[in-house]
Design a protein around this motif. Sequence first.
Motif, PDB file in Angstrom:
ATOM      1  N   GLY A   1       0.787  -1.228   0.000  1.00 21.47           N
ATOM      2  CA  GLY A   1       0.000   0.000   0.000  1.00 21.47           C
ATOM      3  C   GLY A   1       0.813   1.268   0.000  1.00 21.47           C
ATOM      4  O   GLY A   1       0.245   2.374   0.002  1.00 21.47           O
TER       5      GLY A   1
ATOM      6  N   ASP B   1      -4.088  12.350 -10.647  1.00 20.24           N
ATOM      7  CA  ASP B   1      -5.429  12.007 -10.150  1.00 20.24           C
ATOM      8  C   ASP B   1      -5.653  10.496 -10.215  1.00 20.24           C
ATOM      9  O   ASP B   1      -6.257   9.897  -9.313  1.00 20.24           O
ATOM     10  CB  ASP B   1      -6.505  12.728 -10.952  1.00 20.24           C
ATOM     11  CG  ASP B   1      -6.585  14.210 -10.625  1.00 20.24           C
ATOM     12  OD1 ASP B   1      -6.135  14.602  -9.524  1.00 20.24           O
ATOM     13  OD2 ASP B   1      -7.092  14.984 -11.459  1.00 20.24           O
TER      14      ASP B   1
ATOM     15  N   LYS C   1      -3.753   8.878  -7.420  1.00 17.97           N
ATOM     16  CA  LYS C   1      -4.476   9.041  -6.148  1.00 17.97           C
ATOM     17  C   LYS C   1      -5.564   7.991  -5.993  1.00 17.97           C
ATOM     18  O   LYS C   1      -5.739   7.415  -4.909  1.00 17.97           O
ATOM     19  CB  LYS C   1      -5.080  10.447  -6.065  1.00 17.97           C
ATOM     20  CG  LYS C   1      -4.066  11.557  -5.874  1.00 17.97           C
ATOM     21  CD  LYS C   1      -4.759  12.925  -5.876  1.00 17.97           C
ATOM     22  CE  LYS C   1      -3.752  14.048  -5.706  1.00 17.97           C
ATOM     23  NZ  LYS C   1      -4.388  15.387  -5.766  1.00 17.97           N
ATOM     24  N   SER C   2      -6.287   7.730  -7.078  1.00 21.94           N
ATOM     25  CA  SER C   2      -7.362   6.736  -7.006  1.00 21.94           C
ATOM     26  C   SER C   2      -6.804   5.337  -6.778  1.00 21.94           C
ATOM     27  O   SER C   2      -7.404   4.525  -6.061  1.00 21.94           O
ATOM     28  CB  SER C   2      -8.209   6.772  -8.282  1.00 21.94           C
ATOM     29  OG  SER C   2      -7.499   6.264  -9.392  1.00 21.94           O
TER      30      SER C   2
ATOM     31  N   LYS D   1      -4.000   4.662  -5.157  1.00 22.46           N
ATOM     32  CA  LYS D   1      -3.557   4.603  -3.756  1.00 22.46           C
ATOM     33  C   LYS D   1      -4.741   4.411  -2.818  1.00 22.46           C
ATOM     34  O   LYS D   1      -4.652   3.679  -1.823  1.00 22.46           O
ATOM     35  CB  LYS D   1      -2.773   5.858  -3.386  1.00 22.46           C
ATOM     36  CG  LYS D   1      -2.193   5.802  -1.961  1.00 22.46           C
ATOM     37  CD  LYS D   1      -1.190   6.896  -1.733  1.00 22.46           C
ATOM     38  CE  LYS D   1      -0.733   6.933  -0.275  1.00 22.46           C
ATOM     39  NZ  LYS D   1      -0.126   5.663   0.159  1.00 22.46           N
ATOM     40  N   ASP D   2      -5.854   5.052  -3.133  1.00 20.00           N
ATOM     41  CA  ASP D   2      -7.070   4.869  -2.332  1.00 20.00           C
ATOM     42  C   ASP D   2      -7.525   3.413  -2.325  1.00 20.00           C
ATOM     43  O   ASP D   2      -8.174   2.964  -1.383  1.00 20.00           O
ATOM     44  CB  ASP D   2      -8.201   5.757  -2.869  1.00 20.00           C
ATOM     45  CG  ASP D   2      -7.986   7.228  -2.563  1.00 20.00           C
ATOM     46  OD1 ASP D   2      -7.167   7.546  -1.674  1.00 20.00           O
ATOM     47  OD2 ASP D   2      -8.621   8.067  -3.233  1.00 20.00           O
ATOM     48  N   ARG D   3      -7.172   2.681  -3.383  1.00 18.70           N
ATOM     49  CA  ARG D   3      -7.528   1.270  -3.477  1.00 18.70           C
ATOM     50  C   ARG D   3      -6.452   0.362  -2.881  1.00 18.70           C
ATOM     51  O   ARG D   3      -6.463  -0.844  -3.075  1.00 18.70           O
ATOM     52  CB  ARG D   3      -7.781   0.898  -4.939  1.00 18.70           C
ATOM     53  CG  ARG D   3      -9.046   1.543  -5.508  1.00 18.70           C
ATOM     54  CD  ARG D   3      -9.073   1.520  -7.010  1.00 18.70           C
ATOM     55  NE  ARG D   3      -8.872   0.185  -7.561  1.00 18.70           N
ATOM     56  CZ  ARG D   3      -8.578  -0.051  -8.837  1.00 18.70           C
ATOM     57  NH1 ARG D   3      -8.436   0.979  -9.677  1.00 18.70           N
ATOM     58  NH2 ARG D   3      -8.432  -1.269  -9.278  1.00 18.70           N
ATOM     59  N   GLN D   4      -5.491   0.980  -2.153  1.00 23.45           N
ATOM     60  CA  GLN D   4      -4.457   0.242  -1.424  1.00 23.45           C
ATOM     61  C   GLN D   4      -3.473  -0.492  -2.334  1.00 23.45           C
ATOM     62  O   GLN D   4      -2.884  -1.504  -1.936  1.00 23.45           O
ATOM     63  CB  GLN D   4      -5.089  -0.749  -0.437  1.00 23.45           C
ATOM     64  CG  GLN D   4      -5.980  -0.112   0.619  1.00 23.45           C
ATOM     65  CD  GLN D   4      -5.206   0.882   1.489  1.00 23.45           C
ATOM     66  OE1 GLN D   4      -4.180   0.543   2.068  1.00 23.45           O
ATOM     67  NE2 GLN D   4      -5.688   2.115   1.572  1.00 23.45           N
TER      68      GLN D   4
ATOM     69  N   ILE E   1       0.344  12.588  -1.210  1.00 21.32           N
ATOM     70  CA  ILE E   1       0.065  11.154  -1.327  1.00 21.32           C
ATOM     71  C   ILE E   1       1.355  10.321  -1.359  1.00 21.32           C
ATOM     72  O   ILE E   1       1.300   9.099  -1.243  1.00 21.32           O
ATOM     73  CB  ILE E   1      -0.773  10.838  -2.579  1.00 21.32           C
ATOM     74  CG1 ILE E   1      -0.054  11.312  -3.852  1.00 21.32           C
ATOM     75  CG2 ILE E   1      -2.159  11.430  -2.461  1.00 21.32           C
ATOM     76  CD1 ILE E   1      -0.707  10.825  -5.145  1.00 21.32           C
TER      77      ILE E   1
END
Length: 217
Positions: free
Chosen positions: A27, A178, A181-182, A184-187, A204
Amino acid sequence: MIVLKGVTKEYDNIVAVKDINLKIDSGELVLLKGVSGSGKSTILSLIAGINRPTEGEVIVDNRRVSKLQDRFASLYRRESIGFIFQRYNLIPNLTVRDNIITPLIPINLMEDEVNRRLDRVLKQFNIVEKRDIVVKNLSGGEQQRVAIARALINNPKIIIADEPTANLDKALSLSFIDIVKSLKDRQKTIIIATHDPIFFNLNIIDRVVEIENGKIL
């Protein structure tokens, strides 16, 4: 997730990287920073199992990637790695659809499952209407989204990007950020090799690893 132990890689007696020790957690978003020729791309290729070290070990998710035979290394890349190349490495005379599903061909999935995965990434990267367009007729930004969609079609644990903004203008570079970022949000575990300053002050980013002359500073 990723461990490099005493890794050295030589090409024709030229040392590309020397005695690299690096750990990357699951992650984590890590930047490999350095000028062209510093060894960043070599480190990425070793983690991806594209190349093997001359010395040392590469361990990914408790698997000794550096010791895998070729067919097992290919399976590892297909299952675990999404590689975003600097120049996209798309097949120019194939459609968007055919480029994106290329990693699925060896898996021999049912057509319904192929279409399900394809639809997911087409929607995610806003290229549904480009599905049947030949790649060479796309803009640079559209080609990049196709390349990212292809890298993610197998839902890999690890995303590797080699100088992903080198051929993009500022607007497209921000669009790529962008997307990162998405992810990273999904690990996802993300490793980006770059010398583009647009990345270095992003909140981030978990860590910046500076590479110079094949060594970690």
